[in-house]
Design an enzyme around this catalytic site. Structure first.
Site, PDB file in Angstrom:
ATOM      1  N   GLU A  64       0.830  -1.211   0.000  1.00 11.81           N
ATOM      2  CA  GLU A  64       0.000   0.000   0.000  1.00 11.81           C
ATOM      3  C   GLU A  64       0.861   1.255   0.000  1.00 11.81           C
ATOM      4  O   GLU A  64       0.546   2.236  -0.684  1.00 11.81           O
ATOM      5  CB  GLU A  64      -0.947   0.004   1.197  1.00 11.81           C
ATOM      6  CG  GLU A  64      -1.911   1.178   1.207  1.00 11.81           C
ATOM      7  CD  GLU A  64      -2.849   1.205   0.017  1.00 11.81           C
ATOM      8  OE1 GLU A  64      -2.957   2.275  -0.630  1.00 11.81           O
ATOM      9  OE2 GLU A  64      -3.487   0.179  -0.272  1.00 11.81           O
ATOM     10  N   LYS A  84      -1.306   3.027 -12.513  1.00 11.62           N
ATOM     11  CA  LYS A  84      -2.055   3.040 -11.251  1.00 11.62           C
ATOM     12  C   LYS A  84      -2.796   1.727 -11.029  1.00 11.62           C
ATOM     13  O   LYS A  84      -2.835   1.210  -9.904  1.00 11.62           O
ATOM     14  CB  LYS A  84      -3.027   4.213 -11.230  1.00 11.62           C
ATOM     15  CG  LYS A  84      -2.346   5.550 -11.048  1.00 11.62           C
ATOM     16  CD  LYS A  84      -3.390   6.652 -10.971  1.00 11.62           C
ATOM     17  CE  LYS A  84      -2.782   7.943 -10.508  1.00 11.62           C
ATOM     18  NZ  LYS A  84      -3.820   8.928 -10.183  1.00 11.62           N
ATOM     19  N   ILE A  96      -6.518 -19.395   7.211  1.00 12.71           N
ATOM     20  CA  ILE A  96      -5.828 -20.624   7.614  1.00 12.71           C
ATOM     21  C   ILE A  96      -5.539 -20.628   9.117  1.00 12.71           C
ATOM     22  O   ILE A  96      -5.683 -21.650   9.792  1.00 12.71           O
ATOM     23  CB  ILE A  96      -4.528 -20.813   6.801  1.00 12.71           C
ATOM     24  CG1 ILE A  96      -4.870 -21.140   5.345  1.00 12.71           C
ATOM     25  CG2 ILE A  96      -3.632 -21.882   7.417  1.00 12.71           C
ATOM     26  CD1 ILE A  96      -3.674 -21.080   4.402  1.00 12.71           C
TER      27      ILE A  96
END
Length: 116
Positions: free
Chosen positions: A61, A86, A106
């Site tokens: 991010e 982008k 999991i």
């Protein structure tokens, strides 16, 4: 000299959190996952995978934010190449998030099932 670099790096992380809504979502998600892990008493090896998954998403991010900002500076008007750049960097965040979700399922689903 290293202090200054570290200071700038911390400022960059702060700016990513301050300016990017998705980064805020990732931080809140991270806190929820950490508190859930503490509550469910996950094992040390499970913590390693959780920390890895969190790190991968936050790094993706942060890099996506940097790439989008650079793209905005380089392309002043709508451009197909800018859109591709982008979209590709956003895709990396999506892949990281899918990886993190799989790790979470999991680790947490069996513990939640046995908890209740």
């Amino acid at each position: 000299m290293r202090k200054i670099g570290f200071k700038h790096a911390l400022r960059g992380i702060y700016k990513a959190i301050e300016l990017e809504f998705n980064m805020k979502i990732h931080i809140v998600s991270m806190l929820v996952v950490i508190f859930t892990g503490i509550w469910l008493k996950i094992e040390p090896i499970e913590w390693l995978f959780i920390i890895l998954a969190i790190a991968v998403v936050l790094i993706a991010e942060t890099l996506n934010t940097a790439i989008e900002n650079i793209t905005d500076v380089l392309f002043k008007e709508r451009d197909e190449q800018a859109r591709n750049i982008k979209d590709i960097s956003s895709g990396a965040v999506l892949l990281a998030s899918i990886f993190a979700a799989i790790v979470g399922v999991i680790i947490f689903v069996p513990k939640v099932i046995t908890f209740f």
